[in-house]
Every structure is written in structure tokens, then in C-alpha cells.
Design a protein around this motif. Structure first.
Motif, mmCIF file in Angstrom:
data_model
loop_
_atom_site.group_PDB
_atom_site.id
_atom_site.type_symbol
_atom_site.label_atom_id
_atom_site.label_comp_id
_atom_site.label_asym_id
_atom_site.label_seq_id
_atom_site.Cartn_x
_atom_site.Cartn_y
_atom_site.Cartn_z
ATOM 1 N N ALA A 93 0.827 -1.202 0.000
ATOM 2 C CA ALA A 93 0.000 0.000 0.000
ATOM 3 C C ALA A 93 0.863 1.255 0.000
ATOM 4 C CB ALA A 93 -0.938 -0.001 1.211
ATOM 5 N N LEU A 94 1.927 1.251 0.811
ATOM 6 C CA LEU A 94 2.858 2.380 0.833
ATOM 7 C C LEU A 94 3.491 2.580 -0.540
ATOM 8 C CD1 LEU A 94 4.844 4.456 2.123
ATOM 9 C CD2 LEU A 94 6.256 2.488 2.782
ATOM 10 N N CYS A 95 3.996 1.501 -1.144
ATOM 11 C CA CYS A 95 4.614 1.610 -2.465
ATOM 12 C C CYS A 95 3.626 2.115 -3.504
ATOM 13 C CB CYS A 95 5.179 0.255 -2.892
ATOM 14 S SG CYS A 95 6.641 -0.271 -1.968
ATOM 15 N N SER A 106 4.236 -7.549 -10.031
ATOM 16 C CA SER A 106 5.415 -7.720 -9.192
ATOM 17 C C SER A 106 5.057 -7.757 -7.711
ATOM 18 C CB SER A 106 6.409 -6.592 -9.462
ATOM 19 O OG SER A 106 7.521 -6.684 -8.598
ATOM 20 N N ALA A 107 4.222 -6.832 -7.276
ATOM 21 C CA ALA A 107 3.938 -6.692 -5.845
ATOM 22 C C ALA A 107 3.043 -7.799 -5.316
ATOM 23 C CB ALA A 107 3.295 -5.332 -5.578
ATOM 24 N N LEU A 108 2.112 -8.281 -6.117
ATOM 25 C CA LEU A 108 1.091 -9.207 -5.626
ATOM 26 C C LEU A 108 1.293 -10.647 -6.085
ATOM 27 C CD1 LEU A 108 -2.135 -7.093 -6.243
ATOM 28 C CD2 LEU A 108 -0.643 -7.101 -4.235
ATOM 29 N N ARG A 109 1.854 -10.823 -7.261
ATOM 30 C CA ARG A 109 1.884 -12.166 -7.838
ATOM 31 C C ARG A 109 3.297 -12.714 -8.011
ATOM 32 N NH1 ARG A 109 -2.675 -9.621 -9.649
ATOM 33 N NH2 ARG A 109 -1.615 -8.343 -11.208
ATOM 34 N N GLU A 115 11.442 -8.403 -4.374
ATOM 35 C CA GLU A 115 11.547 -7.403 -3.317
ATOM 36 C C GLU A 115 10.816 -6.132 -3.747
ATOM 37 O OE1 GLU A 115 12.590 -7.924 -0.416
ATOM 38 O OE2 GLU A 115 13.939 -9.633 -0.510
ATOM 39 N N LEU A 116 10.188 -5.474 -2.808
ATOM 40 C CA LEU A 116 9.457 -4.244 -3.106
ATOM 41 C C LEU A 116 10.436 -3.077 -3.277
ATOM 42 C CD1 LEU A 116 6.570 -4.587 -0.484
ATOM 43 C CD2 LEU A 116 6.457 -5.055 -2.939
ATOM 44 N N PRO A 117 10.107 -2.097 -4.136
ATOM 45 C CA PRO A 117 11.018 -0.963 -4.390
ATOM 46 C C PRO A 117 10.930 0.100 -3.296
ATOM 47 C CG PRO A 117 9.039 -0.721 -5.720
ATOM 48 C CD PRO A 117 8.903 -2.053 -5.000
#
Length: 602
Positions: A389-391, A451-454, A458-460
Motif C-alpha cells: 500500500a505504501l509503495c 510484481s507486488a502481488l503475484r 523485493e518491493l522498491p
């Protein structure tokens, strides 16, 4: 036509509620009744029917046969007139999910005590809440947001609900409790605290009012309820919360509540305010904006969705963000909390194995059934969901030069799905959340969500936070108590076993053995009790010191009990992994196009 319930705290010492349900128009084939297997907001099959200790049925004063047909259902024989079912419920669950009764208080969720009438779930319900007998209970009161039928607010008597779903979404607290009221955007709110405490209720009222008014205005007035109640049980050691449509059930340590002489927000109180903020945000995000899989709930079995990251994770993002936006905590205090969330995610190798969508889908068998291997196998849709959510928020703000944000997405979700949910009942389809986010932001977000969900990429986080004037630090933990936060001086990594520990009977117990760590490579396992390291006794107070006294990446002999067997292990120590995060605002810089203050404060 209505279904009438009556619930009485019949045997406080035995923790028994007596309940009756009058069905005026039972099924011609023999009426089936059932108790839910789970409670919305807590995604685990809990088998509440196991707490029904006796049940009988009658019609026109005559006994009617009633037979259990499966683990949570009963069927009565065919009758020509009204059917009345009487049953007793054992209530000794000191949590926010079930039912509890003793001589100090009573509490219940409808999912634990009210049998549903199959085929008549949409029939209006009346419920009479009866006071316990005895003069020692003359000062007991009732707290609930059930609509009153003939009871006055705060009193025992008659209440009502439009249907079974509404009946079970208004928990009830009874007993002698503290209570204070306030209005947020004109809506009455009550704070109820059961259990012994010395809380500064005026301080609590002031702080919660700010939280409530901020969130109401975030989505847009008016609030989606006519009255709201924070039901809190203060205990010596406990924590939890469960959302409902116009109330929340909470549990906290009594020492976390604010005291009259305290002027600062202590760590425990900040955590409690974050919990209140989280559950209150759910009034919009999950109680009314909800996955299509929950519209309506099927409380007899698991309801699968891949969207819990959006409903629990985004709520977890806004809970602490609300505190800084209302001025209850500073920007640096918020960044410290965010750093702790990042640290928690980074310390679990499960993030490299389970995607966020899979975490949401598997909540029924993994997240709510965690074991010694969970850090190695799962990622939390609460904590990683909050980071996604932040990203997403920062990505939208950056790509639109601050013209759009996650706030706009949430308001659009409210207008499209939540505001009229009571009449339209439309939930968010599995792909609709992402589509709406792209629509509102005007951005193609497919690659972001892929990228984030599936994936397990690593998150950016570091790159995005840098754009908004936040410095990033990733270091090794300095001790087992180090949860994250900025250090001005970073020390060289210490030796590590790669374990998490707890105390058991004076021994250091390995509660978790992490993938690839020194302990796992040497053959130590979760449940082992550490006895000695290089012939020196191991305690919870000296384990860090014993490790620090060894040469970097040296070898030690560890003696441990596994079950009742004494075992020896040669352990090649490893340097502690750099998995502890610190954040701070960049000195003398506001970041890129959008200042850090803009992001944190609006």
C-alpha cells in the motif's frame, strides 16, 4: 413475521449462557438451525457449535425431537405450529472472537450464541438480553450497537436486527464498566472499558475523536453508522481487535492505556491507538467495501479471496498513517513504526516463497494456523500488504506529480462499492480492485501489481522512499530485542544462530529455526532447549553475550535437550543478517517533486 431470541447469563460460575429461539413459521420439512463455523474478520474455521452443551426443542408445550445433522447443524422434526429451541452455550473464550461469562462480566459475538434459521436468514430478528439474577449484579449495564426495541441505551431488554447478518454483527458487552462519550463529525461514539484499569478517559476521548474525525472526512461525511462503540477489555496481558459494522471489540494490556499524569504517548498507548485506528478504518474497508467472495458471507465454510492484502494490508497502512496525520505522533515516530514493519517482513524467508495473493488465499490454512516453520514459509498480508500500500501510494503520487494518491483510490472504492452496499450488496471482484486503481490514477499499474502481488520480488521501498526525502538504513540487529529503527552508529554484525527463542521452564527454547541459519545447518530444530554453549550455561539473559564473545564466524559446541534426549551440536556461527531497517527524514531536503511532509500529512 420475526424470529425471536432470548439470551440469559444463566450460570456465571459455570460460564453458561442460556439461549432460546422462537421460530413462528418453521419449515414444513422439519426446521434446520445452525451456528456459524467462523466469524467475519477472523479467517479460521473455529467450530463455535462445539460450545453448545445441551439443546432441546418444543412446540405448544410438547417436546420435539431435534437431531444433529452435521458438525454445526441440527434438524427438528416436523411441527404444525411455532417451534421453540432452547440451548446452553459454554462461554469461556477471553478473546474478541467468541463468548465469555463469569461473575465480573459477560461478552458475546452473535456467531457464538445465536443459531441461524435455515431458509429464514433474511427474516427480521428480535432479541431479549436478560440481566443476571442476584443483587450483586444490580449495577450491570449493556453496551452494544444493536438497535433498541424497548430497551433504553445501556440497559437490558429488547433489541432488534433487520436480519441474521445484522444480528451477528453487533457484539454485546455486559457488566460494570467505564464509559465515556464523544461526537465525531456529529456522530455519537462511546468508549467502554471492562476490567480493572486507571485510564485517563478524557485523554482517550480526545485522541480517539481526532482519529475518528480524520477517517470520516477521508472517505467523506456522513459516517456510515448512526453510533459507534469501542468495546475494550483491559487485561494484564492481551492484545487483539475485531471489526464490526458500527463497533469494534478490543483487548489490550491495562498498562497500555493512558494515565492522568502521562503527557507523552508511550509505546503501549501508541500501539493501542493504532489498533483502534485499524478497526475503525475497517468500518469502510471490509465491512462495506468488501470482496465479492464475502458478499454475502458463507459462514459454514471457508470463503476464498486473493484480496485480503487490500482489505487488511491497506487498513494496516492507514492505521499508523492516521496517527501522524492527526498529529498524535511525530513524523519520525511514524517512520520508526514503518521501519519496524519493514524489519518484520525482511526477517521472514517466507517472503521469498509465498506471493501476497497466495498469502491472502491461504489465510485459512496458513496465517491463522502458524507453527514453528511459518517464518520460513509464509508472508503476512497484513505487514507486506501495508508495505505494498505504501509503495502504491508513493508510486501514484510520483507518477502523477502529486495530483493523485491512494486516498483517491479509497474514496472511489467507497463511492462505487461501499456507500450503497446495504442496498446494492455488490462486492469487489477479484480483478476489479486493480482496474479501479488504474482508472482513478490514470496509470497503467499492471506491472506494479504483477510484481507486488503475484511474485516474490523485493518491493522498491528504498528507491520510492528516497524520492520522498526518506533515508534508508539496512543493518544487522544489535540484540534479540532490536525491532528496527535508525542508528547513528552502526556496529559490525555480531554472531548469529539464526533462531527465534522463548523461555520455557528456565530454559532457552528455540521457537523458530530460520532457513539457512547456523542452527539449521548444524541440525538444531524448533523445540530444542539450549543447555550450554562451550560448556557455559545458556540463559535468556546471556545468550547474546555468549555469542558476542566468540570469534567472528567461529565454531561452538551447543548442548541441548530434544524431548528428553541430550544432544550435542557443532555450530559454525554466522554473521547476523542485515535485515533490520531504519528510516529518517533526509536532512535539509524535502525529496523530489512531492515533499515528505505532503506525503505524511495529507
Amino acid at each position: 413475521m420475526t424470529i425471536s431470541y432470548k439470551i440469559s447469563p444463566a450460570s456465571l460460575h459455570a460460564h453458561i449462557f442460556h439461549v432460546s429461539v422462537l421460530i413462528k413459521n418453521p419449515s414444513a420439512d422439519g426446521q434446520t438451525v445452525y451456528l456459524p463455523a467462523w466469524i467475519p474478520g477472523s479467517y479460521l474455521i473455529r467450530e463455535f457449535a462445539r460450545n453448545i452443551v445441551e439443546i432441546r426443542a418444543e412446540s405448544a408445550g410438547n417436546a420435539v425431537a431435534i437431531t444433529k445433522s452435521d458438525k454445526h447443524s441440527w434438524q427438528a422434526e416436523v411441527v404444525k405450529g411455532p417451534l421453540e429451541i432452547h440451548y446452553s452455550v459454554y462461554a469461556w473464550d477471553l478473546s474478541v472472537r467468541g463468548a465469555y461469562l463469569d461473575q465480573t462480566r459477560g461478552f458475546f459475538n452473535g456467531t457464538s450464541v445465536f443459531l441461524a434459521v435455515q431458509g429464514q436468514e433474511n427474516t427480521p430478528c428480535n432479541v431479549e438480553i436478560v440481566a443476571p439474577e442476584g443483587k450483586e449484579y444490580k449495577n450491570w449495564k449493556v453496551a452494544t450497537t444493536l438497535a433498541a426495541r424497548n430497551a433504553k441505551q445501556g440497559q437490558f431488554g429488547g433489541y432488534q436486527a433487520a436480519n441474521y447478518d445484522e444480528l451477528i454483527d453487533h457484539p454485546v458487552e455486559m457488566g460494570e464498566f467505564s464509559q465515556i462519550s464523544f461526537k465525531a463529525c456529529g456522530i455519537p461514539h462511546d468508549i467502554v472499558i471492562a476490567g480493572r484499569h486507571q485510564a485517563d478517559l478524557k485523554r482517550l476521548k480526545k485522541d480517539l475523536k481526532q482519529i475518528c474525525e480524520y477517517q470520516i472526512r477521508l472517505f467523506g461525511e456522513p459516517a456510515p453508522f448512526d453510533r459507534y462503540v469501542f468495546m475494550t477489555m483491559a487485561v494484564g496481558d492481551g492484545y487483539g481487535g475485531l471489526e464490526h459494522r458500527s463497533s469494534t471489540a478490543l483487548m489490550c494490556n491495562r498498562d497500555d492505556l493512558p494515565l492522568a499524569h502521562e503527557t507523552q504517548i508511550k509505546t503501549g498507548y501508541r500501539q493501542f491507538l493504532g489498533l483502534c485506528s485499524h478497526e475503525y478504518f475497517h468500518s469502510w474497508n471490509v465491512k462495506r467495501i468488501k470482496p465479492a467472495a464475502y458478499a454475502p458471507y458463507d459462514l459454514s465454510q471457508e470463503n476464498y479471496t486473493r484480496l485480503l492484502w487490500a482489505f487488511e494490508g491497506i487498513t494496516s497502512y492507514y492505521d499508523d498513517l492516521t496517527l501522524v496525520r492527526t498529529g498524535l505522533i511525530s513524523q519520525q515516530e511514524y517512520l520508526d513504526l514503518l521501519a519496524q514493519t519493514i524489519t518484520g517482513v525482511q526477517r521472514g524467508n517466507g517472503r521469498t516463497k509465498q506471493s501476497l495473493e497466495d498469502s491472502s488465499f491461504d489465510t485459512w490454512v496458513k496465517f491463522y494456523r502458524q507453527d514453528e516453520n511459518s517464518p520460513n514459509s509464509l508472508v503476512s498480508y497484513y505487514t507486506k500488504g501495508a508495505l505494498v500500500a505504501l509503495c502504491l501510494d508513493l508510486h501514484i503520487r510520483k507518477q502523477t506529480q502529486g495530483q493523485k494518491s491512494l486516498d483517491d483510490v479509497m474514496r472511489a472504492l467507497w463511492l462505487r462499492y461501499g456507500k450503497d452496499f446495504a442496498t446494492q450488496g455488490e462486492g469487489v471482484a477479484e480483478t476489479a480492485w486493480e482496474a479501479l486503481a488504474s482508472e482513478v490514477s490514470g496509470l497503467d499499474l499492471k506491472s506494479f501489481f504483477d510484481s507486488a502481488l503475484r511474485s516474490t520480488d523485493e518491493l522498491p521501498l528504498q528507491a520510492l522512499l528516497a524520492e520522498f526525502g526518506v533515508d534508508w538504513q539496512m543493518r544487522a540487529a544489535v540484540s534479540a530485542a532490536d525491532k528496527g529503527g535508525w542508528l547513528d552508529k552502526v556496529l559490525s554484525p555480531s554472531n548469529s544462530l539464526g533462531v527465534r527463542t522463548s523461555n520455557e521452564g528456565g530454559f532457552v527454547k528455540l521457537s523458530h529455526v530460520l532457513d539457512g541459519g547456523a542452527a539449521q545447518k548444524a541440525g538444531l530444530s524448533a523445540g530444542d532447549l539450549l543447555i550450554a554453549m562451550n560448556r557455559l550455561r545458556v540463559t535468556s539473559g546471556n545468550l547474546d553475550a555468549l555469542l558476542a564473545s566468540q570469534p567472528t564466524n567461529g565454531e561452538v559446541e551447543i548442548v541441548a535437550f530434544r524431548r528428553d534426549e541430550l544432544m550435542h551440536f557443532n555450530v559454525h556461527l554466522q554473521s547476523a543478517e542485515a535485515n533490520t531497517c531504519g528510516l529518517r527524514l533526509t536532512s535539509g531536503s524535502n525529496g523530489g517533486n512531492i515533499t515528505s511532509a505532503d506525503w505524511l500529512l495529507n
